[in-house]
Design a protein around this motif. Sequence first.
Motif, short mmCIF file in Angstrom:
data_model
loop_
_atom_site.label_atom_id
_atom_site.label_comp_id
_atom_site.label_asym_id
_atom_site.label_seq_id
_atom_site.Cartn_x
_atom_site.Cartn_y
_atom_site.Cartn_z
N TYR A 12 3.96 5.52 -1.48
CA TYR A 12 5.00 4.82 -2.23
C TYR A 12 4.47 3.76 -3.18
O TYR A 12 5.10 3.49 -4.18
N HIS A 13 3.37 3.14 -2.88
CA HIS A 13 2.96 2.00 -3.67
C HIS A 13 1.87 2.33 -4.70
O HIS A 13 1.16 1.45 -5.14
N HIS A 14 1.78 3.57 -5.09
CA HIS A 14 0.87 4.00 -6.15
C HIS A 14 1.72 4.32 -7.37
O HIS A 14 2.08 5.45 -7.60
N TYR A 15 2.04 3.28 -8.13
CA TYR A 15 3.05 3.39 -9.17
C TYR A 15 2.51 3.75 -10.55
O TYR A 15 3.28 3.89 -11.49
N ALA A 16 1.21 3.86 -10.74
CA ALA A 16 0.65 4.11 -12.08
C ALA A 16 1.26 5.36 -12.71
O ALA A 16 1.59 5.35 -13.90
N GLN A 17 1.42 6.42 -11.94
CA GLN A 17 1.96 7.65 -12.52
C GLN A 17 3.43 7.52 -12.89
O GLN A 17 3.90 8.10 -13.86
#
Length: 164
Positions: free
Chosen positions: A116-121
């Motif tokens: 959930y906390h890998h927002y770059a994409q």
Amino acid sequence: MRYLVPIVAVLVLTGCGRTSHKLARAGAPSLATTCGTLPAGLTASTYLLKTGDGVRIYAAAAGSGSKAIVLLHESGGAGLCGWLPTMRWLSASGLRAVAINLRGYPPSGSPALAIYHHYAQDIQAAVDAAHTLGADNVFVMGASMGGAATVAEASKLNDVAGVI
């Protein structure tokens, strides 16, 4: 010539230029369905964006012009709905606004591996959408969690004119 081949190889491998994400209106819930009563004077379209890792991201876009602001929401339940007054103000000021619900915030999808906390994409998909909609210069702005995500992921983003 000796240096040209390595330079070209680096440019190809780093993906210089814009990335491509799908921007689809079909199937995207309306803002009224998602947020309820809209601010007077706000005209916006909704989209479903597809990130590089296959997550569907809910987005709303308002305004026009060559400059756009991508808006990232706070944590909690409001998602992009909290940005609607700002979207109205930005569009009335001649700017394009693109707000998204980050992964895990419905109606956006969740990644298969619950990352959930890998927002770059997610952010990149919104930046690409702003370019697809006609913006030449795209800035990224977030509030609270969205601000932290903006700062944390800024170095991974392509075709961003600045971070607010």
